[in-house]
Scaffold this motif. Sequence first.
Motif, PDB file in Angstrom:
ATOM      1  N   UNK A 563      21.167  72.943   7.226  1.00 34.84           N
ATOM      2  CA  UNK A 563      21.534  73.533   5.955  1.00 34.84           C
ATOM      3  C   UNK A 563      22.904  73.066   5.524  1.00 34.84           C
ATOM      4  N   UNK A 564      23.097  72.912   4.222  1.00 37.63           N
ATOM      5  CA  UNK A 564      24.364  72.398   3.685  1.00 37.63           C
ATOM      6  C   UNK A 564      24.921  73.404   2.689  1.00 37.63           C
ATOM      7  N   UNK A 565      26.233  73.684   2.802  1.00 43.04           N
ATOM      8  CA  UNK A 565      26.929  74.573   1.873  1.00 43.04           C
ATOM      9  C   UNK A 565      28.123  73.826   1.313  1.00 43.04           C
ATOM     10  N   UNK A 566      28.336  73.974   0.016  1.00 39.05           N
ATOM     11  CA  UNK A 566      29.435  73.302  -0.674  1.00 39.05           C
ATOM     12  C   UNK A 566      30.461  74.332  -1.117  1.00 39.05           C
ATOM     13  N   UNK A 567      31.727  74.091  -0.748  1.00 38.12           N
ATOM     14  CA  UNK A 567      32.828  74.947  -1.193  1.00 38.12           C
ATOM     15  C   UNK A 567      34.045  74.066  -1.460  1.00 38.12           C
ATOM     16  N   UNK A 568      34.480  74.032  -2.686  1.00 37.31           N
ATOM     17  CA  UNK A 568      35.644  73.234  -3.095  1.00 37.31           C
ATOM     18  C   UNK A 568      35.546  71.787  -2.588  1.00 37.31           C
ATOM     19  N   UNK A 569      34.446  71.157  -2.842  1.00 33.09           N
ATOM     20  CA  UNK A 569      34.200  69.748  -2.490  1.00 33.09           C
ATOM     21  C   UNK A 569      34.025  69.503  -0.999  1.00 33.09           C
ATOM     22  N   UNK A 570      34.123  70.561  -0.180  1.00 37.36           N
ATOM     23  CA  UNK A 570      33.912  70.414   1.265  1.00 37.36           C
ATOM     24  C   UNK A 570      32.510  70.893   1.618  1.00 37.36           C
ATOM     25  N   UNK A 571      31.905  70.223   2.595  1.00 34.30           N
ATOM     26  CA  UNK A 571      30.553  70.566   3.014  1.00 34.30           C
ATOM     27  C   UNK A 571      30.577  71.224   4.396  1.00 34.30           C
ATOM     28  N   UNK A 572      29.705  72.209   4.573  1.00 37.60           N
ATOM     29  CA  UNK A 572      29.615  72.965   5.822  1.00 37.60           C
ATOM     30  C   UNK A 572      28.147  73.042   6.248  1.00 37.60           C
ATOM     31  N   UNK A 573      27.921  73.047   7.568  1.00 40.01           N
ATOM     32  CA  UNK A 573      26.568  73.091   8.094  1.00 40.01           C
ATOM     33  C   UNK A 573      26.206  74.514   8.537  1.00 40.01           C
ATOM     34  N   UNK A 574      24.946  74.893   8.342  1.00 37.63           N
ATOM     35  CA  UNK A 574      24.445  76.165   8.847  1.00 37.63           C
ATOM     36  C   UNK A 574      22.982  75.996   9.222  1.00 37.63           C
ATOM     37  N   UNK A 575      22.480  76.831  10.123  1.00 38.10           N
ATOM     38  CA  UNK A 575      21.033  76.929  10.343  1.00 38.10           C
ATOM     39  C   UNK A 575      20.621  78.266  10.948  1.00 38.10           C
ATOM     40  N   UNK A 576      21.532  79.231  11.013  1.00 38.61           N
ATOM     41  CA  UNK A 576      21.215  80.520  11.639  1.00 38.61           C
ATOM     42  C   UNK A 576      20.645  81.532  10.649  1.00 38.61           C
ATOM     43  N   UNK A 577      21.453  81.865   9.661  1.00 38.25           N
ATOM     44  CA  UNK A 577      21.089  82.948   8.738  1.00 38.25           C
ATOM     45  C   UNK A 577      21.782  82.683   7.411  1.00 38.25           C
ATOM     46  N   UNK A 578      21.059  82.926   6.316  1.00 36.61           N
ATOM     47  CA  UNK A 578      21.658  82.734   4.998  1.00 36.61           C
ATOM     48  C   UNK A 578      21.100  83.751   4.011  1.00 36.61           C
ATOM     49  N   UNK A 579      21.986  84.435   3.298  1.00 40.49           N
ATOM     50  CA  UNK A 579      21.614  85.316   2.190  1.00 40.49           C
ATOM     51  C   UNK A 579      21.772  84.546   0.885  1.00 40.49           C
ATOM     52  N   UNK A 580      20.748  84.578   0.066  1.00 39.22           N
ATOM     53  CA  UNK A 580      20.812  83.953  -1.265  1.00 39.22           C
ATOM     54  C   UNK A 580      21.300  85.006  -2.247  1.00 39.22           C
ATOM     55  N   UNK A 581      22.470  84.769  -2.834  1.00 38.92           N
ATOM     56  CA  UNK A 581      23.142  85.781  -3.641  1.00 38.92           C
ATOM     57  C   UNK A 581      23.036  85.485  -5.130  1.00 38.92           C
ATOM     58  N   UNK A 582      22.931  86.563  -5.911  1.00 43.10           N
ATOM     59  CA  UNK A 582      22.993  86.471  -7.374  1.00 43.10           C
ATOM     60  C   UNK A 582      24.217  87.257  -7.811  1.00 43.10           C
ATOM     61  N   UNK A 583      25.344  86.580  -8.061  1.00 45.49           N
ATOM     62  CA  UNK A 583      26.578  87.300  -8.395  1.00 45.49           C
ATOM     63  C   UNK A 583      26.559  87.874  -9.808  1.00 45.49           C
ATOM     64  N   UNK A 584      27.263  88.992  -9.969  1.00 51.09           N
ATOM     65  CA  UNK A 584      27.464  89.560 -11.301  1.00 51.09           C
ATOM     66  C   UNK A 584      28.414  88.663 -12.095  1.00 51.09           C
ATOM     67  N   UNK A 585      28.501  88.910 -13.383  1.00 55.46           N
ATOM     68  CA  UNK A 585      29.340  88.070 -14.242  1.00 55.46           C
ATOM     69  C   UNK A 585      30.813  88.132 -13.856  1.00 55.46           C
ATOM     70  N   UNK A 586      31.257  89.278 -13.374  1.00 48.48           N
ATOM     71  CA  UNK A 586      32.671  89.440 -13.032  1.00 48.48           C
ATOM     72  C   UNK A 586      32.999  88.961 -11.623  1.00 48.48           C
ATOM     73  N   UNK A 587      32.022  88.447 -10.909  1.00 51.96           N
ATOM     74  CA  UNK A 587      32.200  88.051  -9.513  1.00 51.96           C
ATOM     75  C   UNK A 587      32.329  86.540  -9.395  1.00 51.96           C
ATOM     76  N   UNK A 588      33.271  86.116  -8.561  1.00 51.14           N
ATOM     77  CA  UNK A 588      33.525  84.687  -8.365  1.00 51.14           C
ATOM     78  C   UNK A 588      32.633  84.136  -7.250  1.00 51.14           C
TER      79      UNK A 588
END
Length: 695
Positions: A563-588
């Motif tokens: 699994x690949x995650x992108x944060x500020x142009x940096x990539x991170x690996x995962x394969x254990x557990x992931x929550x798919x989030x739908x943020x509110x408009x006021x949430x970053x």
Amino acid sequence: MNKYTVPVIIAILISVLTATAQVGNRFFPEKDLITTGIYYYPEHWNESQWERDIKKIAGMGYEFVHLAEFAWFKMEPQEGKFEFDWLDKVVGLCAKYNLKVLMCTPSAATPVWMRTNYPETFVMDGHYIRSEHGTRGLGSIVNPVYRRFVEKIVTEMARHYGHNENVIGWQLDNEPDAKPDYSPSSQEAFRQWLKKKYQTIEALNAAWGTAFWSQWYSDFDQIIIPNTSLVGWWGNNPHALLDFKRYSADAQAEFLDFEAAILRSHILKEQFVTTNYTAVSTGADPRRTNKLDFATYTAYPNGGSDNIGEQGFRLGNGKVILFAAEYYKTTGGVSGVMEIQPGPVNWGSYNPLLLPGTVRMWLYHTFAAGGKLASSYRFRQINYSAEQYHAGVIQPDGITPSEGGEEYMQFTKEIKELRKKYKPGVTMPAKLAARSTAILWNLENYWTLDRQKQTWQWDTWNYPVKFLEIAKSFGAPADVIPETADLSKYRVVIIPAYEMADSALVKKWSEYAANGGHLIITCRTATKDRMGHFWEAEWAAPISGLIGAHVKATDMLSNNGKGDILMRSAHYRWNNWADLLAPDKSTEALAVFDNQFYKGKTAVVKHKVGKGTVTYIGVDTDDAKLEQDVLRDIYTGAGATTENYPPGIYVYWRDGFYVAVNYSSDNYTMNMPGTASIIIGEKILQPGGVLVWNE
């Protein structure tokens, strides 16, 4: 917190943290820093050697001797016949050589006459087979006959030694573990526990969800302890099993309180009462006890695991002391290591020699983390029976110190020098107080997570430890706290996978953030109510408003998944557990998934709540790099500086001293200010090394 400036907040935190460190210290003078002791079993050796051994213990620098925990057979060789003359001789020898005594109740090792005459006093396993005499920890702690015998021996010991001023305290039992017990006595005790909790069978049926698979009960007398051995692990009722865990932990705590109450009715108020939980205690819960003055732990960091780097298998697992030292402080405010290995053990998957300096490093780790006592198991390496290969501080010849013994002597000598440099009233440096961190954790959430991991890759016990390691890599003082603790003491509060929650707890978290705190919540939090039921609502519904996002789905990958995650142009690996989030408009949205069919979905969010922030990390990674980078930004945003210590380097501050230890296999050069004055060690910290300095 919000009405103060950052410097004022830090000043308040310094005073609070310093005051907190004093709680429960009436048994241990601050100026002593840490008190050292050793396990000695006179019943194992010829009486002609006792004085030689006790004199040697004193000469090695120890300050107390740990006695009698497995000596029931010697103190009550026949039912009702008590003999203490032999123990009196040893206690007298300790006084002669200026050694204090830590006396132990022997309930963990019953004499053979009890099993022979009263077999009902022993536990039953999941196949309803009664345990036999021949090892320790097999007494059924809820059996009334066993309890009667425990009451007698503890009473006799308390009357005999409770007013001996050379006895500084008492250890109850040994490594209480809340062992599963399926005996008739335990079955009845479990039913009584359930009746008290639920009052009606209808309430129990609702809590256990017994409509599933026709498990419905019409009377409490129909209930037997849920048994994975006979029902099968996968098919058993998770709510019933959770209650069995709770019952077992409550029974263990009540048994310890039972012994403590007997002692307290006879002993001097200056004598403390404690017990020695295992560092990784997955059953017994120290927070359930009411009568312990404080809790201690046993630590065996090295038992045949690879750990960090090429020398890691000789240095041990730093997580053992790291977590236990903080967790056990929550009972009584102080703690210490009651039992620590002085060399190779006999039960590891393999049992290597330790790298020279390792035992001393472990001792300094316990000291650095606030330990008030450090006791080693054991003085003499025994020549016979089950623990022949378990090292002592004295080799099998009974005379020659082992490598661990030499290192213990070095530690005690150095502590005496540190005592000379101790200055009372020293407050925590402001830069450390600004990083003050708490990790919220309890055993009940461990139980429910471990029961339903959903992926074998979920590292249940070490998941909260990961966040403690991150905090320590920043150089932060960090506590492991219960949910009843005052959160306002901390700049940062981390809530890792707190699966069971309720509205009152979520309200407390919200108030902490609204008042200026920085809250970090991770995946698998508040997904269930206190009984372990899902909410009849969206996933993790109680916290969706708090985190400013909605958990839409959860994914887990295979062992080889990338699994690949992108944060500020940096990539991170995962394969254990992931929550798919739908943020509110006021949430970053701080990070997004960058592959899989849901590419672009949010993985990490940050939400402004009042004067503070709430960050939700919806993913569990193996290398923790994502979590570490997210947390570093939070500390920086909270006005705190951070260090960047590599894995295995732990740095603490206590009583005016900085202490660093090195569990890694590489040298580490400590970055120190020009005002630093090295007291012990060198700036280049070698594997197994220790560095102590002040500024």
